[in-house]
Design a protein around this motif. Structure first.
Motif, PDB file in Angstrom:
ATOM      1  N   GLY A  41       0.903  -1.079  -0.036  1.00 24.35           N
ATOM      2  CA  GLY A  41      -0.076   0.028   0.117  1.00 24.35           C
ATOM      3  C   GLY A  41       0.801   1.182  -0.144  1.00 24.35           C
ATOM      4  O   GLY A  41       2.088   1.152  -0.205  1.00 24.35           O
ATOM      5  N   SER A  56      -4.454   5.349  -6.295  1.00 23.29           N
ATOM      6  CA  SER A  56      -4.769   4.295  -5.328  1.00 23.29           C
ATOM      7  C   SER A  56      -5.897   4.783  -4.219  1.00 23.29           C
ATOM      8  O   SER A  56      -6.607   3.940  -3.693  1.00 23.29           O
ATOM      9  N   ASP A 111      -4.289   4.926  -0.061  1.00 20.42           N
ATOM     10  CA  ASP A 111      -5.117   4.034   0.162  1.00 20.42           C
ATOM     11  C   ASP A 111      -5.161   3.955   1.816  1.00 20.42           C
ATOM     12  O   ASP A 111      -6.465   3.454   2.483  1.00 20.42           O
ATOM     13  N   GLN A 155       0.012   8.715  -8.663  1.00 22.44           N
ATOM     14  CA  GLN A 155       0.020   7.344  -8.143  1.00 22.44           C
ATOM     15  C   GLN A 155      -0.779   7.446  -7.001  1.00 22.44           C
ATOM     16  O   GLN A 155      -1.728   6.773  -6.604  1.00 22.44           O
TER      17      GLN A 155
END
Lengths: 351, 364
Positions: free
Chosen positions: A82, A127, A86, A123
């Protein structure tokens, strides 16, 4: 109307053990609760905040709301399993879900360091989008601030979440009764050790993955079995030991853990042994501890095990009438030991 | 996990325990030397299951606990300097000096970093040539080879911005001192397994003979400790006093020769102060003159810091096994892990911290 003069307010700084903020004030242990109880609660306290739950349950005509906020400063920002993005979504969803509420909306606030790569931010945003979609919640408002290079470490994220609480549900850390069983939804210490073993200076590598995930789906299925869940929390900072100590204190019961009952993956256990860390004190980001009446514990356990997020669920102990406010574990040698609150930081910043 | 689970097996524990009960006929006082053993005993509740004839007293083998206040004050002074990166094992950061600890120095802007090895500190020195990097080199024979190796490598690579603040102590002189005290109650030692991994047990043979005490190099898992106690009780009951090794999987009579060689290359034996006990002759390691540029005490000129220790904390008495932590009037009241009066309440190997952490119910 007289002019209000802030200097006329006579609220001295409460007597604390330190003059300045220490790392341990943010570590989820005794200093953290000291800071909350002595400094923040006297200023901000209200009926809702004073309950010290992981979420605020607000009365609203017809429907109750669960509302929570959390800030994420994990270092490193990417870790196996992760990243800070997230984590920020799942963490807040979980805090809402632990009240039995259905999480609906999130706010997101970013604090970004000057010079942060846009690619990296992209990015992270991706997520976050993915995590929110998976959990079926919407990000409905947000904020971005940029600070001078060096004023924050790459980026920090704050998220708040709101959900609605079904009418028959009344989950609170203060509701535990002697005889209740304590269920954990899976293996512990995965997240904390994943982050820990990613630190560049550590001279060994591991395959440990963070368990970051949203638990609202699992909670839904648990509520289908019974609405009579007494207490529920996700054991993040400070780990299982901290959550159980909070339960024991807030419900004024003793908590007896069975011998070696808390499941730990072998590789996680190995990393803990090498670093001299007790997995009971290490953060989780995709596990919950539920406390349920003894007579429904087995049924609840089976329902959890049927869900992929609870397949390793286990009954780890029970609430008892001895040693009120204290967590005790039997050692397997016919003796007992206290499982205490941690004092401060056991690890680098992890969530 | 292999090498751990079999040494935590309750069934084997029961067998050893019943063997101890069969063997024992009278009261004995046994000291576990190492704080790691003390924590294992309390964490597993071994003291609760032993026959009442056995009294375990907790020894001085906690490196953080025996590091004198004066050295901590020196560390605080160095860590507060601009341009210094001060590195340490995590345990030392919360140990109180005269008026603050390293965590407070950090919050005031000092660059204080936790490392897991002195070689990690050396790496920081290599990567920060414009900074002075200091490692807080404390401990017994166990940590000495690593600390010596860091200096050896720095010397070999010509790194000059690295130094160590050394407070190394040796176990056998402390064990001898305790036995020669008129107040001594110790009748057998469980010697510190990891110290013996490095040093072997030859040095203990004359001590066992002179003071007529069995000495058992012992490991740290519950089965190790129970077996160590059994080996001690067997000798005590038979009137023997030999060195018998329990920690077979890690310890040999001669120890680890290459580790001993690197220690004696960099360090020499000299007098050292022990917190709560005072100066013990020939009880520590000092950096040899030829490596003195790696001696942080000299580099930063902190030799003149002299601190008197307060008598509020009875850690010295506890480290000598004369009192138990809960017999201290300040235990759990003025002195807690959050507000420690002494290092024995801070360290993960400290006896007071072990009592506080695992066994408050019994003592309340």
């Amino acid at each position: 109307m007289t002019n209000f003069d802030i200097n006329s307010m006579s609220c001295p700084l409460p007597k604390m053990d330190f003059d300045t903020i220490q790392l341990a004030h943010g570590a989820g242990g005794k200093l953290s609760s000291d800071l909350i109880e002595k400094l923040f609660l006297p200023r901000f306290g209200n009926q809702t905040l004073n309950k010290l739950e992981d979420q605020a349950i607000l009365e609203n005509p017809g429907k109750r709301l669960a509302f929570t906020t959390d800030s994420f400063v994990v270092d490193p920002i990417f870790f196996p399993g992760g990243n800070i993005g997230d984590l920020a979504i799942n963490g807040t969803i979980n805090d809402v879900a632990m009240s039995g509420a259905k999480p609906l909306y999130l706010s997101v606030g970013f604090i970004l360091e000057e010079g942060l790569s846009l690619e990296l931010l992209h990015q992270i945003a991706l997520s976050m989008e993915f995590a929110a979609k998976q959990a079926g919640v919407q990000i409905v408002t947000g904020d971005t601030k940029v600070v001078n290079k060096g004023s924050c470490d790459k980026l920090f994220i704050n998220t708040s979440g709101i959900g609605t609480v079904p009418s028959e549900v009344n989950i609170s850390a203060a509701n535990i009764q002697p005889g209740d069983k304590i269920i954990i939804s899976g293996t512990v210490a995965d997240h904390g050790m994943a982050v820990m073993t990613t630190r560049e200076d550590l001279s060994f590598k591991s395959q440990i993955q963070s368990d970051t995930t949203a638990l609202n789906g699992l909670v839904d299925e648990m509520l289908n079995v019974s609405k009579d869940i007494h207490a529920m929390r996700d054991p993040t900072r400070g780990g299982v030991a901290t959550t159980l100590n909070e339960f024991a204190r807030q419900s004024n019961v003793g908590i007896q853990l069975y011998t070696d009952s808390v499941p730990v993956k072998p590789e996680v256990n190995g990393a803990c042994e090498v670093l001299g860390i007790d997995p009971l004190y290490v953060a989780n980001e995709g596990k919950l501890i539920a406390v349920v009446p003894g007579n429904i514990a087995d049924e609840m356990l089976s329902a959890m095990q049927a869900n992929k997020l609870g397949k390793d669920a286990k009954i780890i102990g029970e609430a008892v009438t001895e040693n009120l406010g204290i967590v005790v574990q039997s050692t397997g040698f016919g003796a007992n030991r206290i499982v205490d609150m941690p004092i401060g930081e056991q690890l680098p910043r992890i969530c | 996990m292999k090498y751990l689970d079999e040494f935590r097996d309750p069934v084997i524990a029961k067998q050893i325990l019943s063997e101890i009960k069969k063997t024992i006929t009278q009261p004995w006082v046994i000291m576990e030397v190492c704080g790691g053993q003390t924590h294992s005993i309390l964490k597993n509740g071994i003291d609760q299951i032993l026959p009442k004839e056995i009294e375990l007293v907790h020894g001085p083998g906690c490196p953080v606990c025996v590091t004198p206040l004066e050295i901590i004050d020196k560390a605080l002074a160095i860590a507060s300097l601009p341009n210094v990166i001060f590195t340490s094992f995590g345990d030392m950061l919360r140990v109180p000096g005269s008026n603050k600890d390293l965590f407070q120095v950090k919050s005031e802007g000092g660059d204080v970093r936790i490392v897991y090895s002195p070689l990690e500190a050396l790496k920081i020195a290599r990567n920060n040539p414009d900074k002075e990097v200091v490692f807080f080199a404390i401990g017994f024979e166990t940590t000495a080879p690593g600390n010596a190796m860091a200096i050896y490598q720095a010397h070999r690579e010509g790194i000059t911005n690295f130094s160590e603040l050394v407070s190394h102590v040796l176990v056998p002189p402390a064990m001898t001192l305790l036995l020669s005290s008129p107040k001594n109650r110790v009748q057998a030692y469980l010697a510190a397994g990891h110290v013996c991994t490095i040093m072997g047990w030859r040095e203990y043979e004359p001590i066992a003979k002179q003071y007529k005490v069995p000495i058992i190099p012992t490991g740290f898992e519950p089965i190790d400790i129970l077996e160590g106690i059994l080996l001690a009780v067997q000798q005590l009951e038979e009137g023997r006093y030999e060195v018998v090794n329990q920690y077979l999987r890690a310890v040999q009579r001669d120890g680890n020769r290459p580790a001993q060689d690197i220690i004696s290359k960099i360090f020499e034996v000299g007098n050292r102060k022990w917190r709560g006990i005072g100066e013990i002759p020939q009880s520590g390691l000092l950096i040899r003159d030829e490596f003195s540029i790696y001696d942080a005490e000299k580099k930063f000129n902190v030799g003149n810091i002299i601190t008197q220790e307060s008598d509020e904390c009875i850690a010295g008495v506890i480290l000598q096994g004369l009192k138990k932590p809960h017999e201290c009037p300040a235990f759990g009241k003025e002195c807690t892990p959050m507000n420690p009066l002494g290092a024995t309440m801070v360290s993960s190997e400290g006896a007071c911290s072990a009592y506080y952490k695992y066994q408050r119910i019994k003592n309340d």
